[in-house]
Enzyme design. Structure first.
Site, short mmCIF file in Angstrom:
data_model
loop_
_atom_site.label_atom_id
_atom_site.label_comp_id
_atom_site.label_asym_id
_atom_site.label_seq_id
_atom_site.Cartn_x
_atom_site.Cartn_y
_atom_site.Cartn_z
N PRO A 2 0.83 -1.21 0.00
CG PRO A 2 -0.80 -1.58 1.61
CD PRO A 2 0.51 -2.10 1.12
CD GLU A 3 2.69 3.09 -4.40
OE1 GLU A 3 2.78 4.28 -4.78
OE2 GLU A 3 2.89 2.13 -5.17
CE LYS A 58 5.38 3.61 0.26
NZ LYS A 58 6.33 2.68 -0.38
NE ARG A 303 10.60 -1.89 -6.05
CZ ARG A 303 10.42 -0.86 -5.24
NH1 ARG A 303 9.23 -0.67 -4.70
NH2 ARG A 303 11.38 -0.01 -4.97
#
Length: 320
Positions: A2-3, A58, A303
Site C-alpha cells: 500500500p502507498e 505509509k 521490480r
C-alpha cells in the site's frame, strides 16, 4: 505494498471508528506482528484512550492518552509543538502512540466483537464500549504494530508548527501533502542526489509515501523517463512532477486507492478501484492513453517500471 492513498483511506476509516474510544484488551496471536514488545502490548494499551488517527507516508499511528485520562483534556488540534528556533534544540518525547505499518498484506479492520476470527489475524484490540474490534490481519506477516514514543522532529530547514511523530518514523521525510513539505528544498536535494528520478521519488529520506505505482503514474503525467538523471532536471520540471504526484494520488484517494487483489482493503473490508484509471502501471503492451503507443515494461530495482516509449523516451545518459 500500500502507498500513500491506500494508507490514507485506512487512516480516515480509523479516525471515524476509534477516536475517543478506550481500549479494554489487546491480544497478540502472532509475536512477529508486534516485534519487540509482543508480551507487553496488552499492558501498554489497556485503559488508554485513542485520541486520533495520524499518518506520514505509509505509516499510521494512533496517539494514546494516559490510562484513565479523557482525550478531551488535550484536543488533537492543540497537540502540536512549535518548531525549535536554535541549534541547542533537541527532539523531546510527547506521549506515546500505537504505530502500524501494513507491509505487503496488512489490513486494519473494524469487526463486530462476536464475528469469527480471521485466518491471518495477528492482533485483536477490544474496546470498553463493546463496539467493533480493531483487528490487524496480515497474511504474509511483513507488517507490524507496536507502541512507540512520540517525538517532535527537529528539521531546521523548515519553519512552523511541528506535530509529534512516532520515534521510528522521525527520520522519514514529510509526504507531499503535509504542510511542512518544502517543494523548493525537495528540488534542491533531488538535483544534488545524482541518481535516476524514480529512485529519488522512492527515497524516503527525500519524500515519503510514493511507491512503485504512483511513481510510474506521476512520471508518465510529467513525461519523464524513470532513469532521467536528477541533475539534468530543472526546478520547473521537478515542480511539474510533484504536481503530477499530488494529482494522481489525490485521484486515487477519491476512488479508495488501488487494489490489484483482496489484500488491500479499507477498514470495512472494501477494495479500492483506482486500478481502472491507471495510465501505465501494470499495462504492458496496452496502448498509451495519450498517444496509443504500446506501454513498455522495464526491470527496475528487482521490480518493474512501466512507461510509454513515445511520451517518455529513454535518455542517452540514463541512470539505472
Amino acid at each position: 505494498m500500500p502507498e500513500l492513498p491506500e494508507v490514507e483511506v485506512v487512516r480516515r476509516g480509523l479516525e471515524r471508528w476509534v477516536s475517543g474510544r478506550t481500549i479494554a484488551s489487546a491480544d497478540v496471536l502472532h509475536p512477529r506482528a508486534v516485534r519487540r514488545n509482543a508480551g507487553e502490548l496488552a499492558d501498554q494499551l489497556k485503559g488508554r484512550e485513542i485520541r486520533s488517527a495520524e499518518r506520514r507516508g505509509k505509516y499510521l499511528w494512533l496517539p494514546l492518552g494516559d490510562e484513565g485520562e479523557h482525550a478531551a483534556a488535550e484536543p488533537a488540534a492543540d497537540r502540536t509543538a512549535e518548531h525549535p528556533s536554535g541549534p541547542e534544540s533537541a527532539e523531546h518525547v510527547a506521549g506515546e502512540a500505537l504505530l502500524a505499518h501494513l507491509g505487503m498484506s496488512g489490513q486494519l479492520l473494524m469487526v463486530d466483537p462476536d464475528a469469527p476470527l480471521e485466518k491471518h489475524l495477528r492482533v485483536r484490540i477490544g474496546f470498553a464500549d463493546g463496539g467493533p474490534d480493531l483487528r490487524f490481519v496480515d497474511q504474509r506477516t511483513f507488517g507490524h504494530v507496536l507502541v512507540a514514543p512520540l517525538t517532535v522532529p527537529v528539521r531546521p530547514s523548515h519553519a512552523g508548527p511541528y506535530r509529534p511523530v512516532p520515534e521510528p518514523v522521525a527520520h522519514i521525510a514529510p509526504d507531499p501533502f503535509e504542510d511542512v513539505f518544502d517543494d523548493t528544498e525537495f528540488a534542491i536535494r533531488v538535483r544534488r542526489r545524482r541518481t535516476g528520478i524514480k529512485r529519488a521519488l522512492l527515497d524516503q529520506s527525500l519524500i515519503s509515501g510514493v511507491g512503485n505505482i504512483y511513481a510510474d503514474e506521476a512520471l508518465w503525467r510529467a513525461r519523464l523517463h524513470w532513469a532521467r538523471p536528477t541533475e539534468t532536471l530543472t526546478t520547473k520540471k521537478i515542480a511539474e512532477l510533484l504536481a503530477a504526484a499530488r494529482d494522481v494520488m489525490s485521484e486515487a484517494l477519491g476512488e479508495g486507492g488501488t487494489s490489484f487483489d483482496s489484500l488491500y482493503v479499507n477498514v470495512n473490508g472494501e477494495s479500492g478501484y483506482f486500478d481502472r484509471s491507471l495510465a501505465v502501471y501494470g499495462r504492458r503492451d496496452e496502448p498509451c492513453r495519450r498517444c496509443g503507443t504500446p506501454i513498455r515494461r522495464e526491470a527496475f530495482m528487482n521490480r518493474s517500471s512501466y512507461s510509454c516509449p513515445r511520451c517518455q523516451p529513454r535518455p542517452r545518459d540514463a541512470r539505472p
